[in-house]
Structure formats: structure tokens, C-alpha cells
Design a protein around this motif. Structure first.
Motif, short mmCIF file in Angstrom:
data_model
loop_
_atom_site.label_atom_id
_atom_site.label_comp_id
_atom_site.label_asym_id
_atom_site.label_seq_id
_atom_site.Cartn_x
_atom_site.Cartn_y
_atom_site.Cartn_z
N MET A 1 53.36 41.91 31.63
CA MET A 1 53.28 41.50 33.01
C MET A 1 52.85 40.05 33.09
SD MET A 1 53.56 43.69 35.67
CE MET A 1 54.40 45.22 35.62
N THR A 2 52.76 39.57 34.30
CA THR A 2 52.43 38.17 34.52
C THR A 2 51.14 38.04 35.30
OG1 THR A 2 53.72 38.17 36.54
CG2 THR A 2 54.86 37.50 34.54
N SER A 3 50.75 36.82 35.49
CA SER A 3 49.56 36.50 36.25
C SER A 3 49.96 35.61 37.42
CB SER A 3 48.54 35.78 35.37
OG SER A 3 47.42 35.42 36.12
N ILE A 4 49.35 35.82 38.56
CA ILE A 4 49.62 35.01 39.74
C ILE A 4 48.33 34.32 40.14
CG2 ILE A 4 50.26 35.05 42.18
CD1 ILE A 4 52.16 37.35 41.52
N ASP A 5 48.42 33.03 40.43
CA ASP A 5 47.27 32.26 40.86
C ASP A 5 47.46 31.89 42.32
OD1 ASP A 5 45.22 30.48 41.34
OD2 ASP A 5 45.52 29.36 39.49
N THR A 6 46.65 32.48 43.19
CA THR A 6 46.73 32.17 44.62
C THR A 6 45.59 31.26 45.03
OG1 THR A 6 45.44 34.11 45.25
CG2 THR A 6 47.83 34.39 45.12
N THR A 7 45.01 30.54 44.07
CA THR A 7 43.83 29.72 44.37
C THR A 7 44.18 28.27 44.66
OG1 THR A 7 43.46 29.24 42.03
CG2 THR A 7 42.34 31.17 42.95
N THR A 8 45.44 27.92 44.65
CA THR A 8 45.82 26.55 44.92
C THR A 8 46.78 26.51 46.10
OG1 THR A 8 47.65 26.67 43.36
CG2 THR A 8 45.57 25.83 42.52
N GLY A 9 46.85 25.39 46.74
CA GLY A 9 47.79 25.23 47.83
C GLY A 9 47.10 25.12 49.17
N PRO A 10 47.91 24.98 50.24
CA PRO A 10 47.36 24.82 51.58
C PRO A 10 46.49 26.00 51.99
CG PRO A 10 49.74 24.45 51.55
CD PRO A 10 49.35 24.98 50.20
N GLY A 11 45.42 25.71 52.67
CA GLY A 11 44.57 26.77 53.20
C GLY A 11 43.56 27.33 52.23
N VAL A 12 43.53 26.82 51.00
CA VAL A 12 42.57 27.32 50.01
C VAL A 12 41.18 26.82 50.39
CG1 VAL A 12 41.84 27.22 47.60
CG2 VAL A 12 44.25 27.53 48.17
N THR A 13 40.21 27.69 50.33
CA THR A 13 38.85 27.34 50.70
C THR A 13 37.99 27.15 49.46
OG1 THR A 13 38.06 29.61 50.73
CG2 THR A 13 39.10 28.80 52.75
N THR A 14 36.73 26.92 49.69
CA THR A 14 35.79 26.79 48.58
C THR A 14 35.12 28.12 48.27
OG1 THR A 14 34.06 26.11 50.10
CG2 THR A 14 35.34 24.36 49.04
N ALA A 15 35.68 29.20 48.75
CA ALA A 15 35.15 30.53 48.45
C ALA A 15 35.21 30.76 46.94
CB ALA A 15 35.94 31.61 49.18
N PRO A 16 34.38 31.67 46.43
CA PRO A 16 34.36 31.92 44.99
C PRO A 16 35.74 32.30 44.43
CG PRO A 16 32.57 33.08 46.08
CD PRO A 16 33.45 32.52 47.16
N ARG A 17 35.97 31.90 43.18
CA ARG A 17 37.22 32.26 42.49
C ARG A 17 37.02 33.63 41.86
NH1 ARG A 17 41.23 28.63 39.36
NH2 ARG A 17 42.49 30.19 38.32
N ILE A 18 37.91 34.54 42.16
CA ILE A 18 37.81 35.93 41.73
C ILE A 18 39.06 36.29 40.93
CG2 ILE A 18 37.57 38.32 42.53
CD1 ILE A 18 35.22 36.39 43.30
N THR A 19 38.86 36.95 39.81
CA THR A 19 39.98 37.50 39.04
C THR A 19 40.21 38.93 39.49
OG1 THR A 19 39.52 36.10 37.14
CG2 THR A 19 40.80 38.10 36.74
N VAL A 20 41.45 39.23 39.83
CA VAL A 20 41.83 40.58 40.24
C VAL A 20 42.78 41.13 39.19
CG1 VAL A 20 42.89 41.98 42.05
CG2 VAL A 20 41.65 39.89 42.66
N ARG A 21 42.46 42.32 38.68
CA ARG A 21 43.35 43.00 37.75
C ARG A 21 43.98 44.17 38.48
NH1 ARG A 21 40.19 44.25 32.35
NH2 ARG A 21 39.16 45.64 33.81
N LEU A 22 45.28 44.29 38.37
CA LEU A 22 46.01 45.38 39.00
C LEU A 22 46.53 46.32 37.92
CD1 LEU A 22 47.02 42.47 40.58
CD2 LEU A 22 47.45 44.27 42.24
N PHE A 23 46.49 47.60 38.18
CA PHE A 23 46.87 48.60 37.20
C PHE A 23 48.00 49.48 37.71
CE2 PHE A 23 42.61 47.31 36.13
CZ PHE A 23 42.63 47.25 34.74
N ALA A 24 48.75 50.02 36.76
CA ALA A 24 49.79 51.02 36.98
C ALA A 24 50.73 50.59 38.12
CB ALA A 24 49.16 52.38 37.22
#
Length: 95
Positions: A1-24
Motif C-alpha cells: 500500500m501507499t502513504s498519503i500526506d495531507t499535512t501540506t497545502g492550502p488550509g494546513v494549520t499548526t495543529a499537531p502532526r498525526i500519523t494515521v494507520r488504516l487497516f483491512a
């Protein structure tokens, strides 16, 4: 599988960076098994995952159990800090 980074681009805040793992089925429908998001709460992290997700992916993610740092988390208003990890576990065996 791949990884998606939604932490860059317009509207990104200074909220904490969180890693989300998705299963099945959540990973299969989302098209990636990990994603990085900026979110201050568990619900904000889920909402960030849903941005741009297909309707099928959104349905699976919304029905999934969420673990915060390997502990079940039912309080989606719970605050997150840098380095926290969320796991998205879809219902199994038709649950």
C-alpha cells in the motif's frame, strides 16, 4: 500500500502532526495504509482523512473503531499532540 500526506497545502494549520494507520477494508477503500494529517482532536483527524476520500472509503472510516496510541478511543473530542498515532480498524466479520 501507499502513504498519503495531507499535512501540506492550502488550509494546513499548526495543529499537531498525526500519523494515521488504516487497516483491512479501510486501507483498501482509502487507497493507502498510512496518512499524515494535522489535527487537534481525534475527530479533526478523521475529518482530515475524509477530505477527498471516496464515498465508500468515508463510509468504512466512519464506522471504524479508532485506537489512539494503541488504546481504544471512543471520545472523538480527545486532544492530540505531535507524534500521536491513530489506528483505523474497520468492523470485521460483518460487524
Amino acid at each position: 500500500m501507499t502513504s498519503i500526506d495531507t499535512t501540506t497545502g492550502p488550509g494546513v494549520t499548526t495543529a499537531p502532526r498525526i500519523t494515521v494507520r488504516l487497516f483491512a477494508g479501510a486501507a483498501a477503500e482509502y487507497g493507502a495504509d498510512t496518512a499524515d494529517v494535522h489535527a487537534a482532536t481525534v475527530q479533526e483527524a478523521v475529518d482530515a482523512l475524509l477530505v477527498g476520500a471516496s464515498a465508500d472509503a468515508a463510509r468504512v472510516i466512519e464506522r471504524s473503531s479508532i485506537l489512539l496510541n494503541a488504546v481504544a478511543c471512543t471520545d472523538r473530542s480527545r486532544a492530540l499532540t505531535d507524534g500521536d498515532r491513530l489506528d483505523v480498524l474497520p468492523p470485521f466479520a460483518g460487524g
